[in-house]
Every structure is written in C-alpha cells, then in structure tokens.
Design an enzyme around this catalytic site. Structure first.
Site, PDB file in Angstrom:
ATOM      1  CB  SER A 237      -0.918  -0.003   1.218  1.00  0.00           C
ATOM      2  OG  SER A 237      -0.158   0.259   2.381  1.00  0.00           O
ATOM      3  CE  LYS A 238      -2.892   6.225  -0.391  1.00  0.00           C
ATOM      4  NZ  LYS A 238      -4.064   5.645  -0.949  1.00  0.00           N
ATOM      5  NE  ARG A 239       0.307   0.455   5.723  1.00  0.00           N
ATOM      6  CZ  ARG A 239       0.735  -0.740   6.101  1.00  0.00           C
ATOM      7  NH1 ARG A 239       1.884  -0.865   6.732  1.00  0.00           N
ATOM      8  NH2 ARG A 239       0.023  -1.815   5.856  1.00  0.00           N
TER       9      ARG A 239
END
Length: 468
Positions: A237-239
């Site tokens: 995911s984005k993180r």
RNA sequence: GUCCCCAUCGUCUAGUGGCCUAGGACGUCGGCCUCUCACGCCGAUAACAGGGGUUCAAAUCCCCUUGGGGACGCCA
C-alpha cells in the site's frame, strides 16, 4: 485453437504495480501462445471512474509496452448487451425479481453473522414470481446444493459449496448491471478463453462459472495470481512507497527493468533472473506461476535497473537523461548542453548509476561550466592542501603544453610522465586532480573525465584551485 | 464469525518422492582488481513453520496445529 486473454482494470486510479503484473502475465500468456491480448476498462461505477484514470492506465501500459489487440472496450458502453443477457436469464427462470430493500438484506446478513453463518441474502423472493417495479433488483437464481469446482491455472483445484453462495444481484434497482454479470457477458462476447487476474477475485469465480453455465456458454480457464506484499508482509500500500507504475518511471527506472522485475515476482524459469521481453514470451507458462504472495523488494528492482542501465544504448539513455537533468539544473543551463556532450558523458556513468535519477545527479558535474561547479569541502580539505594545489597547477601547465590528441591513452601517458619526473606515486596526483576536476573525491576515471570535458574546460577547472 | 487460499535463506525463488550434507539471485559481510567510486570476479552468511502419519526413502504425499492472506456490497 488460439487463446484470448484480457486485462480489465477499473479506472478508479493509476495503474499500480500489482495490476501491472497481472496485466503483464495476461499479456505474456497471450504472446507465449500466439493468442490475442485485449484491454477492457471496467468503468461501470460512474461515481469512481474517471477519464484521467483511464488515460493513466493506458499510459502505463504503453510505457511497459504491453500492447493490446483492437480497440479498448469500455464496459459502460455495453449496458445494452448486459441487460439483454439478464433478460434471457429471467425468461429462462434462472433469475428473478427481488423487492427486498438494502436495509432488509443487511438485517439478514447481520442475523446470519450472529448465528455464525456466512452472511448472505436468504433468497426469500426466489419463488414469489415478482415482476419489475421501483426499487426492485434482479437476482441470480443459484443452485442450492452441489459444489462448483474448477481447476485454477495457478492455484490448482478449487471447490466451493453452492450453499455458500448467495443469489447475487445481476441488475441494480436503477437498472444498471452489476460487475459479476458484466464481466461474464463481456468476457464471453470478447471471446476470452483465459482469465488471469488478481487473487482478490477467487471468490467471484464460482459465481461467474455458475453464470456461464446458466447462459450455456463455455467456461474459460481461470487463474488467480497472488498479490504483492510490502516488506511487513501486509498488502502493498501507499505507506510502503511507490505504488503507481508511472512513479517508477519518474524515479528513473527503465521499463524493461520494471517488466523483468515484475515477471520474476511470482514467476520463475529455473535459475534465470534476467529476461528480455522475447525471452519472457518464449519461457512464460502459467505452470511456473507461484501460488504464494510475494514481497516487493526495491533493492532487487534497483539491481535489475542497474543491469539494464549498463546494457542500454547510450544514445537512448542520453535522450532520457535530459528530462531527469531538468531537476538538477536550471532550464537555461540545460538548454546549452549539446546532446553530443550528453552522449559522451552517458557511457562513463552507465556502470555507476542505478537509475536515471542517479545518472542525472552524476552527470551534472560534467555539464556545468567551471565557475559554477561546487567544491565538496571535505574533499578539498582532504586532497587540496597548498602542496597539492601547486601540483595541480603544474599538471595544468603540462596539460596545456600537451599538443597531441586529447584521448585517454595520451592523457594517461602525460600523467605517468608527470609523476615519473617528480618521482611521486600516481596515486599522489590522482585524488587532487579528481577533486580539482570534479569538485568531489568520487568520479568516473580521470582520463575519460578529462577527455569528455575537453582541454579547455579541464584547464579551467584545474586552475580554479587558486580560488580556494 | 463463515468460506477459500497460502507456507524453502532477511527477500525473490529452484525443487513435481531418491540426483538435496537443499541450488541460483538480490541483500549483507570479506577478498581480488584499482587513480576514487562503481562495474567485474572470487568467497562467506543464511531456509524446508511445528507435530503426527504414508513410504525402503519426504522440502516434496496425507492429517492436525500455528502463522499469514483473501473474500463475504444494489464496488470493481
């Protein structure tokens, strides 16, 4: 028989790396078997679908050079076909109208959950023989017993009890067809024979198979590729960093490196790591697709990119480089850089750069005029004391006096003669020269650097030590 | 909660019952090369989740446990 595969993203955002891998595998499956690869945009969710996202997806596909056959199919344009299909199901008694409100259905689910059962619609409208009406949906009349089984191209045998499945909605109360229905109708109409998609669709597959059967259509082969995880083994995911394919382009990765990396993530061919596009096509088989999720490893991608950076044609890299240089240099400054100079610099940097971003950063020191090249203070302190400054200036004089060609071997001969005359080690000259020439203690080879810089610029830089 | 899926070095993976004292690659660490840094080359490090079976023989087959993940929408 020639196979047909497809990639069917929904345009609700950029193409992420996982989607790109699925697309790549579908593309490879088609190419490896002389089949056709189609592209369909699943834009039936008008709320979330945007033309920008569609464009972004197409752009990513083009960047990776995953070319598709024929026109892009937009699912939203096929509502008529979907609805006609639903009607045939109603007529044949395989679908029915349902008047239950979303709230009622939610209540059923809650109750089922509370009783430890799988939350689902209970089928109370199945036999009511309802017709169309406001707020009504059309549901599939699924089998109540038996199992639906299929052989997944990557996961092997999968079986689900039909009792687990609920009567899915085919047509919403606003008259629009739902995903599961639309996919089946579209895949059938497009002649799709092999569906390779993300793991998150496994649960949809039995439902879709039931639909194929209800329509009396041949069921395609299905394969579900495991997803990509972040370093913490959670869904990427984005993180975890960059997700979008185009972000990798912006970071300076080469498309062939991204393709090679993605291909090897969850797929293998013996011990081979490096695959050209052609080799990938030649070697690909769903047999070798892994069935467990894989962690995305940026370091390995970097290594691969470094490999392809070395392999790439300097002319191509030089062209790409200009764009990345715009982040390092003023536009006016950059405009004055001749392409020929970039092409001369590139080969010196190829073995050293992992990405185009790296390369641009390193290239900068070749491209700016002497007065604007900054000195690294630490390097100066370490290598350009008074004695060494004198040495550099003397070398500059020798260089100026040098009349022959300005090639590496000539320059090296000059330097060797220079140190021999002074009875000093070559090393004693090298670092001071490097710092004077490049402002840093780390650079490509001295003589290739001077050659690329040219006599005039080399002298300018060497004599600049007097300013320190 | 219910259903489905998954499990080899830190990571990507090879392995389809004997060729496995488990191979390759990235990473890491050491060395060589060397005008610095890279590149390249050489070497080292490190894994079959646990427990039961089946078998002459299991990383490979079966079962259980544990741990991960996914799905359960009038989203796709």
């Amino acid at each position: 028989m020639s196979i047909v595969t497809r990639f069917a993203p929904s345009p609700t955002g950029f193409l992420h790396i996982g989607g790109a891998r699925t697309a790549l595998f579908s593309w490879l499956l088609a190419r490896s078997r002389g089949g056709r690869f189609l592209l369909r945009i699943e834009d039936t969710d008008r709320e979330r679908s945007t033309p920008e996202a569609t464009e972004a997806i197409l752009q990513s596909m083009r960047w990776l050079d995953l070319e598709w056959e024929g026109e892009v199919v937009y699912q939203s344009a096929r509502a008529e076909a979907h609805n006609a299909a639903i009607d045939t199901l109603i007529e044949s008694g395989r679908a029915y109208w349902c008047s239950c409100s979303p709230e009622e259905v939610e209540a059923m689910r809650e109750q089922a959950r509370a009783e430890g059962r799988k939350p689902k619609y209970d089928g109370r409208c199945r036999e009511r023989g309802l017709g169309p009406g406001p707020g009504r949906v059309v549901r599939f009349k699924g089998p109540l017993e038996g199992t639906t089984a299929y052989k997944d191209m990557v996961k092997g045998a999968i079986a689900v009890d039909n009792a687990e499945l609920d009567d899915m909605i085919l047509r919403r109360s606003d008259g629009s067809p739902t995903y599961n229905l639309a996919v089946v109708v579209d895949d059938h109409d497009m002649g799709v024979t092999h569906v390779l998609r993300g793991d998150d669709h496994v649960a949809n597959t039995p439902k879709q198979i039931l639909l194929y059967q209800a329509f009396g259509w041949p069921v395609p082969e299905f394969g579900h590729v495991p997803m990509i995880l972040g370093p913490d083994k959670k869904k990427l995911s984005k993180r975890h960093g960059a997700l979008s394919v185009m972000e990798y382009e912006k970071m300076g990765y080469l498309p062939e490196a991204v393709m090679n990396y993605l291909a090897r993530l969850g797929w293998s061919h013996g011990d081979q790591e490096i695959f050209s596009r052609e080799e990938l096509i030649a070697c690909f088989s769903t047999e070798n697709l892994g069935n467990s999720p894989a962690v995305f490893d940026t370091q390995k991608l970097e290594w691969l990119n470094g490999h392809y950076m070395k392999q790439a044609e300097p002319v191509r890299l030089a062209a790409l480089l200009r764009e990345f240089l715009s982040r390092e240099m003023e536009p006016a400054e950059l405009e004055d850089v001749p392409q020929a100079l970039l092409e001369a610099v590139t080969p010196l940097l190829q073995p050293r750069a992992k990405t185009l971003t790296d390369m641009a950063e390193m290239a900068r020191l070749f491209l700016v005029d002497a007065p604007f090249l900054p000195f690294d203070e630490k390097a100066v302190a370490q290598h350009l004391g008074e004695a060494n400054k004198t040495l550099v200036l003397e070398f500059a004089d020798a260089l100026e006096a040098h009349a022959g060609p300005f090639e590496e071997q000539d320059l090296e001969a000059l330097a060797q003669a220079f140190v021999a005359a002074r009875n000093i080690k070559f090393k004693a000259l090298a670092q001071p020269l490097r710092v004077a020439l490049t402002g840093r203690s780390v650079s490509p080879g001295l003589f290739e650097t001077m050659r690329v810089l040219g006599k005039e610029q080399s002298l300018k830089r060497l004599r600049r030590v007097t300013e320190l």
